[in-house]
Design a protein around this motif. Structure first.
Motif, PDB file in Angstrom:
ATOM      1  N   LEU A   7       0.830  -1.199   0.000  1.00  0.00           N
ATOM      2  CA  LEU A   7       0.000   0.000   0.000  1.00  0.00           C
ATOM      3  C   LEU A   7       0.866   1.251   0.000  1.00  0.00           C
ATOM      4  O   LEU A   7       0.570   2.215  -0.711  1.00  0.00           O
ATOM      5  CB  LEU A   7      -0.935  -0.005   1.204  1.00  0.00           C
ATOM      6  CG  LEU A   7      -1.851   1.191   1.362  1.00  0.00           C
ATOM      7  CD1 LEU A   7      -2.712   1.386   0.124  1.00  0.00           C
ATOM      8  CD2 LEU A   7      -2.709   1.035   2.596  1.00  0.00           C
ATOM      9  N   SER A   8       1.961   1.251   0.744  1.00  0.00           N
ATOM     10  CA  SER A   8       2.828   2.434   0.776  1.00  0.00           C
ATOM     11  C   SER A   8       3.416   2.729  -0.607  1.00  0.00           C
ATOM     12  O   SER A   8       3.537   3.884  -1.007  1.00  0.00           O
ATOM     13  CB  SER A   8       3.938   2.280   1.815  1.00  0.00           C
ATOM     14  OG  SER A   8       4.756   1.186   1.510  1.00  0.00           O
ATOM     15  N   ARG A   9       3.742   1.678  -1.363  1.00  0.00           N
ATOM     16  CA  ARG A   9       4.252   1.874  -2.730  1.00  0.00           C
ATOM     17  C   ARG A   9       3.161   2.454  -3.635  1.00  0.00           C
ATOM     18  O   ARG A   9       3.416   3.349  -4.431  1.00  0.00           O
ATOM     19  CB  ARG A   9       4.761   0.548  -3.294  1.00  0.00           C
ATOM     20  CG  ARG A   9       5.252   0.645  -4.715  1.00  0.00           C
ATOM     21  CD  ARG A   9       6.589   1.352  -4.803  1.00  0.00           C
ATOM     22  NE  ARG A   9       6.996   1.391  -6.202  1.00  0.00           N
ATOM     23  CZ  ARG A   9       7.490   2.454  -6.798  1.00  0.00           C
ATOM     24  NH1 ARG A   9       7.689   3.565  -6.110  1.00  0.00           N
ATOM     25  NH2 ARG A   9       7.827   2.423  -8.058  1.00  0.00           N
ATOM     26  N   ALA A  10       1.939   1.980  -3.500  1.00  0.00           N
ATOM     27  CA  ALA A  10       0.826   2.494  -4.300  1.00  0.00           C
ATOM     28  C   ALA A  10       0.583   3.972  -4.009  1.00  0.00           C
ATOM     29  O   ALA A  10       0.341   4.759  -4.932  1.00  0.00           O
ATOM     30  CB  ALA A  10      -0.442   1.688  -4.024  1.00  0.00           C
ATOM     31  N   ILE A  11       0.682   4.362  -2.751  1.00  0.00           N
ATOM     32  CA  ILE A  11       0.494   5.777  -2.388  1.00  0.00           C
ATOM     33  C   ILE A  11       1.626   6.625  -2.953  1.00  0.00           C
ATOM     34  O   ILE A  11       1.396   7.717  -3.462  1.00  0.00           O
ATOM     35  CB  ILE A  11       0.358   5.930  -0.863  1.00  0.00           C
ATOM     36  CG1 ILE A  11      -0.960   5.294  -0.394  1.00  0.00           C
ATOM     37  CG2 ILE A  11       0.425   7.402  -0.449  1.00  0.00           C
ATOM     38  CD1 ILE A  11      -1.101   5.197   1.107  1.00  0.00           C
ATOM     39  N   LYS A  12       2.862   6.120  -2.906  1.00  0.00           N
ATOM     40  CA  LYS A  12       3.990   6.857  -3.492  1.00  0.00           C
ATOM     41  C   LYS A  12       3.807   7.069  -4.984  1.00  0.00           C
ATOM     42  O   LYS A  12       4.053   8.156  -5.509  1.00  0.00           O
ATOM     43  CB  LYS A  12       5.305   6.105  -3.235  1.00  0.00           C
ATOM     44  CG  LYS A  12       5.822   6.243  -1.839  1.00  0.00           C
ATOM     45  CD  LYS A  12       7.134   5.490  -1.680  1.00  0.00           C
ATOM     46  CE  LYS A  12       7.579   5.514  -0.242  1.00  0.00           C
ATOM     47  NZ  LYS A  12       8.810   4.762  -0.031  1.00  0.00           N
ATOM     48  N   VAL A  13       3.365   6.043  -5.693  1.00  0.00           N
ATOM     49  CA  VAL A  13       3.132   6.150  -7.135  1.00  0.00           C
ATOM     50  C   VAL A  13       2.000   7.138  -7.409  1.00  0.00           C
ATOM     51  O   VAL A  13       2.092   7.970  -8.316  1.00  0.00           O
ATOM     52  CB  VAL A  13       2.835   4.773  -7.758  1.00  0.00           C
ATOM     53  CG1 VAL A  13       2.368   4.899  -9.194  1.00  0.00           C
ATOM     54  CG2 VAL A  13       4.068   3.881  -7.682  1.00  0.00           C
ATOM     55  N   ALA A  14       0.939   7.079  -6.612  1.00  0.00           N
ATOM     56  CA  ALA A  14      -0.193   8.002  -6.787  1.00  0.00           C
ATOM     57  C   ALA A  14       0.248   9.439  -6.546  1.00  0.00           C
ATOM     58  O   ALA A  14      -0.155  10.353  -7.274  1.00  0.00           O
ATOM     59  CB  ALA A  14      -1.331   7.622  -5.853  1.00  0.00           C
ATOM     60  N   ASN A  15       1.086   9.667  -5.555  1.00  0.00           N
ATOM     61  CA  ASN A  15       1.589  11.016  -5.290  1.00  0.00           C
ATOM     62  C   ASN A  15       2.512  11.500  -6.399  1.00  0.00           C
ATOM     63  O   ASN A  15       2.552  12.691  -6.700  1.00  0.00           O
ATOM     64  CB  ASN A  15       2.302  11.080  -3.941  1.00  0.00           C
ATOM     65  CG  ASN A  15       1.337  11.165  -2.787  1.00  0.00           C
ATOM     66  OD1 ASN A  15       0.275  11.772  -2.894  1.00  0.00           O
ATOM     67  ND2 ASN A  15       1.697  10.554  -1.673  1.00  0.00           N
ATOM     68  N   ALA A  16       3.233  10.604  -7.015  1.00  0.00           N
ATOM     69  CA  ALA A  16       4.102  10.989  -8.130  1.00  0.00           C
ATOM     70  C   ALA A  16       3.277  11.398  -9.348  1.00  0.00           C
ATOM     71  O   ALA A  16       3.684  12.258 -10.125  1.00  0.00           O
ATOM     72  CB  ALA A  16       5.046   9.843  -8.490  1.00  0.00           C
ATOM     73  N   ALA A  17       2.090  10.797  -9.497  1.00  0.00           N
ATOM     74  CA  ALA A  17       1.216  11.112 -10.630  1.00  0.00           C
ATOM     75  C   ALA A  17       0.346  12.334 -10.364  1.00  0.00           C
ATOM     76  O   ALA A  17      -0.216  12.910 -11.274  1.00  0.00           O
ATOM     77  CB  ALA A  17       0.326   9.910 -10.938  1.00  0.00           C
ATOM     78  N   GLY A  18       0.217  12.723  -9.134  1.00  0.00           N
ATOM     79  CA  GLY A  18      -0.649  13.838  -8.737  1.00  0.00           C
ATOM     80  C   GLY A  18      -0.657  13.926  -7.222  1.00  0.00           C
ATOM     81  O   GLY A  18       0.397  14.006  -6.609  1.00  0.00           O
TER      82      GLY A  18
END
Length: 96
Positions: A7-18
């Motif tokens: 989940l922490s990786r998914a949040i990092k990727v989401a923050n990188a996209a927006g």
């Protein structure tokens, strides 16, 4: 959309996209051992509390999450200031 090992990786990727503004959980009590969806938006929000949502998600059917959400977390600790509203699909009018 993508699949990530944590989940922490998914949040990092989401923050990188927006800006990650919410995590939907398929399991109760915010348990990330089940499926999750992290929602990101293209811009941060004002942080005003006018009672109007910055983003509204009326239908999650297109993602396969129309009736799957058991928990929602909008406090991700990433400094976003968005008011996010989700609508539950009404069952009115359905006949058995």
């Amino acid at each position: 959309m993508g699949c990530y090992g944590s989940l922490s990786r998914a949040i990092k990727v989401a923050n990188a996209a927006g800006y990650a503004v919410a995590v939907l959980y398929d399991w109760i009590n915010y348990n990330s051992r089940g499926d999750t969806v992290t929602i990101s938006v293209p811009r941060d929000c004002s942080g005003s509390t006018s009672g109007k949502a910055d983003y509204e998600f009326k239908r999650l059917d297109h993602m396969g999450w129309g009736d799957r959400v058991s928990s929602v977390n909008t406090k991700l600790g990433n400094g976003t200031h968005c008011d996010v509203f989700f609508h539950h699909r009404s069952r009115q009018g359905l006949r058995r």
